[in-house]
Design a protein around this motif. Structure first.
Motif, PDB file in Angstrom:
ATOM      1  N   GLN A  75      37.130 -37.180 -43.650  1.00  0.00           N
ATOM      2  CA  GLN A  75      38.561 -37.010 -43.937  1.00  0.00           C
ATOM      3  C   GLN A  75      39.317 -36.446 -42.742  1.00  0.00           C
ATOM      4  OE1 GLN A  75      38.302 -34.529 -47.432  1.00  0.00           O
ATOM      5  NE2 GLN A  75      38.443 -36.267 -48.841  1.00  0.00           N
ATOM      6  N   LEU A 118      32.519 -43.190 -50.950  1.00  0.00           N
ATOM      7  CA  LEU A 118      33.224 -42.688 -49.760  1.00  0.00           C
ATOM      8  C   LEU A 118      33.933 -43.822 -49.036  1.00  0.00           C
ATOM      9  CD1 LEU A 118      30.636 -40.137 -48.294  1.00  0.00           C
ATOM     10  CD2 LEU A 118      32.614 -39.692 -49.754  1.00  0.00           C
ATOM     11  N   GLU A 143      31.894 -35.967 -46.410  1.00  0.00           N
ATOM     12  CA  GLU A 143      33.211 -36.432 -46.854  1.00  0.00           C
ATOM     13  C   GLU A 143      34.326 -35.657 -46.154  1.00  0.00           C
ATOM     14  OE1 GLU A 143      35.811 -37.218 -50.932  1.00  0.00           O
ATOM     15  OE2 GLU A 143      33.795 -36.389 -51.066  1.00  0.00           O
TER      16      GLU A 143
END
Length: 236
Positions: free
Chosen positions: A24, A46, A20
């Protein structure tokens, strides 16, 4: 073009959080795991955050699975920027050998080595050329403070042996980077509150992935062939 990162053991704990965090940061993350179907809820969560992630099947204890996985990566993407060898097992207590090396079974050592050491070795061996051809790569082997030869060690012999050997894997591949901008390092996340670490561990998952992300995103000229926690050197 987006950088591509592979994270093994990405269905939970450190692997899921690392996936994750890298997504990002703009990476396309290949989330490698044994049973992608069982992780569909995590993957969907996600993707709901508009993160570029894809789940792919990988059994790190199987050379055929590793070969099939890398062939698929080569065919679909052709290159890899980041490889995080995170998947691992800790089964000493399950096999009755947690308290003493004298109670450790050979079968436990072999099973642990296959997943924790040989798996990352073979995956790195096959992914490394895809980095070398591009002249760039970051390889992070998720090790452990339990691998340190500089510290007195007791219990969990199979796990400790496998992670100490993983540090040698780091050393060997780090010596092969040549002039390419490739960094190969071992990272200890510390004792983290995951399924493996248990609820009494003294570090959060967020704290645990800090050093992994640091090693995965090192700038040009960053350290190569080292052992770190939170970006700080550890003794072997």
């Amino acid at each position: 073009m987006k950088k591509i990162a592979i994270v093994t053991g990405a269905n939970r704990g450190l692997g899921l959080a690392t996936s994750e965090a890298l997504a990002q940061r703009g990476y396309k993350v290949i989330m490698a795991m044994r049973n992608p179907d069982k992780a569909q809820k995590q993957i969907n969560a996600l993707k709901m955050k508009d993160l570029d992630v894809v789940a792919m099947k990988l059994d790190q204890s199987s050379e055929k699975s590793i070969t099939d996985f890398v062939n698929q990566i080569r065919q679909e993407y052709g290159f890899v920027d980041v490889l995080i060898n995170n998947a691992g097992i800790l089964i000493d207590s399950e096999d009755g050998g947690n308290s003493s090396v004298f109670k450790t079974k050979a079968s436990t050592v072999l099973k642990t080595f296959t997943t924790n050491t040989l798996g990352p070795f073979l995956l790195t061996q096959k992914i490394f050329p895809l980095m070398k051809q591009e002249g760039y790569g970051r390889i992070v082997n998720v090790s452990s403070g339990m691998a340190q030869l500089s510290q007195a060690q007791v219990a969990s012999a199979s796990y400790r042996l496998s992670k100490t050997a993983l540090n040698m894997v780091t050393n060997l591949f780090a010596s092969e980077v040549g002039d390419a901008d490739i960094c190969v390092n071992s990272v200890s996340p510390g004792w983290v509150r995951t399924d493996m670490g248990g609820p009494n561990a003294d570090r959060s998952v967020e704290q645990g992935i800090k050093g992994i992300l640091w090693a995965a995103t090192l700038p040009k000229g960053g350290p190569n062939g080292g052992f770190f926690r939170d970006g700080e050197p550890l003794t072997w």
